[in-house]
Design a protein around this motif. Structure first.
Motif, PDB file in Angstrom:
ATOM      1  N   PHE A 266      27.125 -50.783   3.021  1.00 37.94           N
ATOM      2  CA  PHE A 266      26.116 -51.451   3.840  1.00 37.94           C
ATOM      3  C   PHE A 266      26.650 -51.683   5.255  1.00 37.94           C
ATOM      4  O   PHE A 266      25.980 -51.372   6.250  1.00 37.94           O
ATOM      5  CB  PHE A 266      25.727 -52.769   3.163  1.00 37.94           C
ATOM      6  N   ASN A 267      27.880 -52.224   5.367  1.00 35.85           N
ATOM      7  CA  ASN A 267      28.471 -52.467   6.680  1.00 35.85           C
ATOM      8  C   ASN A 267      28.720 -51.175   7.440  1.00 35.85           C
ATOM      9  O   ASN A 267      28.486 -51.098   8.644  1.00 35.85           O
ATOM     10  CB  ASN A 267      29.786 -53.250   6.549  1.00 35.85           C
ATOM     11  N   MET A 268      29.203 -50.150   6.747  1.00 31.47           N
ATOM     12  CA  MET A 268      29.469 -48.875   7.405  1.00 31.47           C
ATOM     13  C   MET A 268      28.172 -48.268   7.927  1.00 31.47           C
ATOM     14  O   MET A 268      28.115 -47.746   9.043  1.00 31.47           O
ATOM     15  CB  MET A 268      30.150 -47.901   6.443  1.00 31.47           C
ATOM     16  N   THR A 269      27.124 -48.353   7.139  1.00 34.81           N
ATOM     17  CA  THR A 269      25.838 -47.793   7.557  1.00 34.81           C
ATOM     18  C   THR A 269      25.294 -48.514   8.786  1.00 34.81           C
ATOM     19  O   THR A 269      24.761 -47.880   9.692  1.00 34.81           O
ATOM     20  CB  THR A 269      24.821 -47.899   6.397  1.00 34.81           C
ATOM     21  N   LEU A 270      25.452 -49.825   8.820  1.00 35.55           N
ATOM     22  CA  LEU A 270      24.937 -50.585   9.957  1.00 35.55           C
ATOM     23  C   LEU A 270      25.844 -50.504  11.183  1.00 35.55           C
ATOM     24  O   LEU A 270      25.359 -50.506  12.315  1.00 35.55           O
ATOM     25  CB  LEU A 270      24.740 -52.048   9.572  1.00 35.55           C
ATOM     26  N   LEU A 271      27.171 -50.442  10.979  1.00 35.72           N
ATOM     27  CA  LEU A 271      28.087 -50.514  12.103  1.00 35.72           C
ATOM     28  C   LEU A 271      28.502 -49.157  12.656  1.00 35.72           C
ATOM     29  O   LEU A 271      28.983 -49.081  13.794  1.00 35.72           O
ATOM     30  CB  LEU A 271      29.327 -51.315  11.713  1.00 35.72           C
TER      31      LEU A 271
ATOM     32  N   LEU B 192      28.902 -53.558  -0.428  1.00 41.67           N
ATOM     33  CA  LEU B 192      28.990 -54.296   0.829  1.00 41.67           C
ATOM     34  C   LEU B 192      29.628 -53.428   1.920  1.00 41.67           C
ATOM     35  O   LEU B 192      29.189 -53.426   3.072  1.00 41.67           O
ATOM     36  CB  LEU B 192      29.786 -55.581   0.628  1.00 41.67           C
ATOM     37  N   GLY B 193      30.658 -52.657   1.552  1.00 37.58           N
ATOM     38  CA  GLY B 193      31.303 -51.757   2.503  1.00 37.58           C
ATOM     39  C   GLY B 193      30.384 -50.647   2.970  1.00 37.58           C
ATOM     40  O   GLY B 193      30.339 -50.308   4.163  1.00 37.58           O
TER      41      GLY B 193
ATOM     42  N   TYR C 226      27.688 -67.270   2.400  1.00 41.14           N
ATOM     43  CA  TYR C 226      28.275 -66.079   1.770  1.00 41.14           C
ATOM     44  C   TYR C 226      28.972 -66.454   0.462  1.00 41.14           C
ATOM     45  O   TYR C 226      28.807 -65.801  -0.563  1.00 41.14           O
ATOM     46  CB  TYR C 226      29.242 -65.442   2.767  1.00 41.14           C
TER      47      TYR C 226
END
Length: 174
Positions: free
Chosen positions: A37-42, A34-35, A11
């Protein structure tokens, strides 16, 4: 634990490769993506967790959510942003070794705030951490040139890996 350390180093190096300097890429925009992306996946995983065990979240009020959000902003977002800026302004090695300065600073704060005197071994270890940080920063500055030379002499596979990593890095306009 070893896997986490490896992923952290990957990273760090990818941030340095994708964000060469402040003029090309906006670090806040990178963390925004990045946020998202993480929100969409999590988010789907959170919905499944809430549906599977609703009793876990029954005391989850708006005030608790607000405090969790404030803690996340100051504890995670701000520290990650400052760390990424350090990676961009220096090198991944200097930024990561700089994180280890929390050890002598913790000893100093315990001494000042609580009057707890660290042991001789702890003091020696803290001095070694500070000395290591100083020695990393005093380097001759040719490490990146040596790394590029080593990658060039390693052959086509290294070039392909570098090209692949460059393709992973999406250039974001500030």
């Amino acid at each position: 634990c070893l896997f986490a350390a490896i992923m952290y180093s990957v990273y760090t190096v990818v941030i340095r490769l994708c964000v060469p300097d402040d003029k090309e890429v906006a670090v806040p925009l990178m963390f925004g993506y990045l946020g998202v992306f993480n929100m969409t996946l999590l988010a789907p995983a959170l919905v499944v967790l809430i549906l599977a065990s609703p009793s876990t979240f029954h005391n989850f009020s708006g005030q608790v959510l607000g405090f969790i959000t404030l803690k996340g902003i100051f504890d995670n977002v701000l520290s990650d942003y400052l760390w990424a800026r350090a990676v961009v302004l220096t090198t991944p090695t200097v930024a990561t070794v700089g994180l280890s300065l929390t050890i002598p600073l913790a000893f100093a704060s315990d001494l000042v705030l609580h009057g707890m005197v660290p042991s001789a071994m702890a003091t020696l270890g803290a001095l070694a951490v500070v000395a290591g940080f100083i020695l990393v920063n005093v380097g001759d500055g040719h490490c990146e040139e040596r790394l590029r030379f080593a990658l060039d002499s390693a052959g086509q596979s290294a070039r392909r890996a570098t090209e692949w990593l460059s393709g992973v890095c999406v250039r974001l306009e500030p």
